[in-house]
Design a protein around this motif. Structure first.
Motif, PDB file in Angstrom:
ATOM      1  N   TYR A 155       0.856  -1.144  -0.096  1.00  0.00           N
ATOM      2  CA  TYR A 155       0.002  -0.032  -0.048  1.00  0.00           C
ATOM      3  C   TYR A 155       0.977   1.417   0.068  1.00  0.00           C
ATOM      4  O   TYR A 155       0.538   2.278  -0.417  1.00  0.00           O
ATOM      5  N   GLY A 156       2.137   1.198   0.532  1.00  0.00           N
ATOM      6  CA  GLY A 156       2.973   2.296   0.416  1.00  0.00           C
ATOM      7  C   GLY A 156       2.701   3.140   1.786  1.00  0.00           C
ATOM      8  O   GLY A 156       1.702   3.005   2.529  1.00  0.00           O
ATOM      9  N   VAL A 157       3.690   4.043   2.071  1.00  0.00           N
ATOM     10  CA  VAL A 157       3.914   4.878   3.201  1.00  0.00           C
ATOM     11  C   VAL A 157       2.733   5.982   3.046  1.00  0.00           C
ATOM     12  O   VAL A 157       2.544   6.662   1.972  1.00  0.00           O
ATOM     13  N   GLY A 158       1.828   5.996   4.012  1.00  0.00           N
ATOM     14  CA  GLY A 158       0.765   7.207   4.185  1.00  0.00           C
ATOM     15  C   GLY A 158      -0.377   6.833   3.249  1.00  0.00           C
ATOM     16  O   GLY A 158      -1.440   7.525   3.114  1.00  0.00           O
ATOM     17  N   ALA A 159      -0.542   5.502   2.641  1.00  0.00           N
ATOM     18  CA  ALA A 159      -1.578   5.272   2.049  1.00  0.00           C
ATOM     19  C   ALA A 159      -2.936   5.276   2.497  1.00  0.00           C
ATOM     20  O   ALA A 159      -3.941   5.626   1.907  1.00  0.00           O
ATOM     21  N   GLU A 160      -3.222   4.971   3.909  1.00  0.00           N
ATOM     22  CA  GLU A 160      -4.350   4.960   4.615  1.00  0.00           C
ATOM     23  C   GLU A 160      -4.927   6.535   4.502  1.00  0.00           C
ATOM     24  O   GLU A 160      -6.223   6.905   4.096  1.00  0.00           O
ATOM     25  N   THR A 161      -3.885   7.654   4.723  1.00  0.00           N
ATOM     26  CA  THR A 161      -4.308   8.760   4.724  1.00  0.00           C
ATOM     27  C   THR A 161      -4.546   9.408   3.399  1.00  0.00           C
ATOM     28  O   THR A 161      -5.710  10.195   3.225  1.00  0.00           O
ATOM     29  N   PHE A 162      -3.884   9.170   2.527  1.00  0.00           N
ATOM     30  CA  PHE A 162      -4.073   9.331   0.969  1.00  0.00           C
ATOM     31  C   PHE A 162      -5.221   8.931   0.665  1.00  0.00           C
ATOM     32  O   PHE A 162      -6.185   9.880  -0.053  1.00  0.00           O
ATOM     33  N   GLU A 163      -5.728   7.728   1.126  1.00  0.00           N
ATOM     34  CA  GLU A 163      -7.204   7.046   0.473  1.00  0.00           C
ATOM     35  C   GLU A 163      -8.164   8.134   1.094  1.00  0.00           C
ATOM     36  O   GLU A 163      -9.157   8.364   0.350  1.00  0.00           O
ATOM     37  N   GLU A 164      -7.984   8.706   2.370  1.00  0.00           N
ATOM     38  CA  GLU A 164      -9.257   9.508   2.960  1.00  0.00           C
ATOM     39  C   GLU A 164      -9.136  10.515   2.516  1.00  0.00           C
ATOM     40  O   GLU A 164     -10.467  11.059   1.890  1.00  0.00           O
ATOM     41  N   LEU A 165      -7.842  11.208   1.729  1.00  0.00           N
ATOM     42  CA  LEU A 165      -8.241  12.568   1.216  1.00  0.00           C
ATOM     43  C   LEU A 165      -8.981  12.298  -0.232  1.00  0.00           C
ATOM     44  O   LEU A 165      -9.783  13.098  -0.577  1.00  0.00           O
ATOM     45  N   LEU A 166      -8.593  11.316  -0.892  1.00  0.00           N
ATOM     46  CA  LEU A 166      -9.127  11.333  -2.353  1.00  0.00           C
ATOM     47  C   LEU A 166     -10.643  10.594  -2.081  1.00  0.00           C
ATOM     48  O   LEU A 166     -11.565  11.420  -2.581  1.00  0.00           O
ATOM     49  N   GLU A 167     -11.066  10.181  -0.848  1.00  0.00           N
ATOM     50  CA  GLU A 167     -12.421   9.817  -0.539  1.00  0.00           C
ATOM     51  C   GLU A 167     -13.296  11.018  -0.534  1.00  0.00           C
ATOM     52  O   GLU A 167     -14.290  11.168  -0.994  1.00  0.00           O
ATOM     53  N   LYS A 194      -1.255  14.707   8.517  1.00  0.00           N
ATOM     54  CA  LYS A 194      -1.101  13.333   8.951  1.00  0.00           C
ATOM     55  C   LYS A 194      -0.388  12.563   7.878  1.00  0.00           C
ATOM     56  O   LYS A 194       0.427  11.634   8.356  1.00  0.00           O
ATOM     57  N   PHE A 195      -0.529  12.864   6.801  1.00  0.00           N
ATOM     58  CA  PHE A 195       0.269  11.875   5.694  1.00  0.00           C
ATOM     59  C   PHE A 195       1.566  12.386   5.697  1.00  0.00           C
ATOM     60  O   PHE A 195       2.411  11.684   5.698  1.00  0.00           O
ATOM     61  N   VAL A 196       1.982  13.917   5.758  1.00  0.00           N
ATOM     62  CA  VAL A 196       3.214  14.118   6.066  1.00  0.00           C
ATOM     63  C   VAL A 196       3.889  13.611   6.979  1.00  0.00           C
ATOM     64  O   VAL A 196       5.353  13.331   7.059  1.00  0.00           O
ATOM     65  N   ASN A 197       3.248  13.448   8.430  1.00  0.00           N
ATOM     66  CA  ASN A 197       3.806  13.080   9.493  1.00  0.00           C
ATOM     67  C   ASN A 197       4.176  11.555   9.413  1.00  0.00           C
ATOM     68  O   ASN A 197       5.271  10.988   9.929  1.00  0.00           O
ATOM     69  N   GLN A 198       3.424  10.913   8.609  1.00  0.00           N
ATOM     70  CA  GLN A 198       3.809   9.648   8.302  1.00  0.00           C
ATOM     71  C   GLN A 198       4.836   9.323   7.392  1.00  0.00           C
ATOM     72  O   GLN A 198       5.533   8.465   7.731  1.00  0.00           O
ATOM     73  N   ILE A 199       5.135  10.246   6.473  1.00  0.00           N
ATOM     74  CA  ILE A 199       6.248  10.048   5.605  1.00  0.00           C
ATOM     75  C   ILE A 199       7.315  10.427   6.546  1.00  0.00           C
ATOM     76  O   ILE A 199       8.567   9.835   6.417  1.00  0.00           O
TER      77      ILE A 199
END
Length: 235
Positions: A155-167, A194-199
């Motif tokens: 899924y890659g780093v930050g995938a969960e947050t990025f998916e939330e952004l797209l949804e 949150k995404f940047v923090n995960q990175i």
């Protein structure tokens, strides 16, 4: 009262503590007092007892989980035998896989959803997946390391947050001719942070000295400099 679990080999309900401690002893744990304290603390704090045993270092991870799978009569996969589902990102949402720490696995054509997990007692997570999938679940066990590394690679780093952004962007739906800006609104701004923090958190875990963000048209490449060499991170 301690939780109980029903194994597939018997209708007798066995206390969760007993199953875990027996599996740990089977795997070579000799510090039974430390083991009991770790399990007690997890149960009283309503956290994962499996995680507590793994974090305690009282028993080798693979040996303990292998013995636990045997006691529960669950399929066990060594790290070189486990088969994550191809194109899992397209068939199983990141928010469930990463949030619940389960890795979709290749099935055998039985119509069920096969999940690789290291914590067979996380029943709430299994119920959440069942509600999403609307099909029978087949839980299979492997090591925590394989699940976590597989999730990051799939899924890659930050995938969960990025998916939330797209949804969130799709749900809001821009009007015709309106420019889309996913960082408009407090919720989206928090998700970007949150995404940047995960990175950055992953960079710290990898002991990177710097992080390179490289926009590539419709893609984004992130590279960590580790020991002077740039390594591309799955995103």
């Amino acid at each position: 009262m301690a939780p109980v679990v029903e194994t597939q080999t018997s209708t007798k309900l066995t206390p969760l503590r007993e199953v875990l401690e027996q599996a740990a002893v089977d795997a070579g744990c000799t510090d039974t007092l430390g083991l009991s304290n770790a399990v007690s603390k997890a149960i009283s704090g309503q956290t994962s007892a499996v995680e507590a045993i793994l974090d305690s270092g009282l028993t080798p991870e693979a040996d303990f989980l292998r013995c636990l799978a045997a006691r529960l009569n669950l399929p066990w996969h060594e790290e070189n035998q486990a088969r994550p589902l191809e194109r899992a990102r397209e068939q199983f949402p990141a928010r469930l896989a990463l949030g619940l720490k389960v890795l979709p696995a290749e099935d055998d054509g039985d119509g069920a959803l096969h999940l690789l997990s290291y914590d067979p007692f996380d029943h709430l997570s299994q119920q959440a997946v069942a509600q999403y999938a609307r099909k029978p679940l087949r839980l299979e066990m492997t090591t925590r390391r394989f699940v976590m590394e597989g999730l990051k690679a799939t899924y890659g780093v930050g995938a969960e947050t990025f998916e939330e952004l797209l949804e969130g962007r799709e749900e809001s739906g821009p009007s015709q001719g309106e420019e889309v800006n996913i960082v408009d609104g407090e919720d989206s701004e928090a998700s970007v942070m949150k995404f940047v923090n995960q990175i950055l958190r992953e960079a710290l875990n990898q002991r990177a000295t710097d992080v390179h963000f490289e926009p590539l048209g419709h893609d984004l490449r992130i590279r960590y400099r580790i020991d002077g060499v740039l390594h591309e991170a799955p995103v």
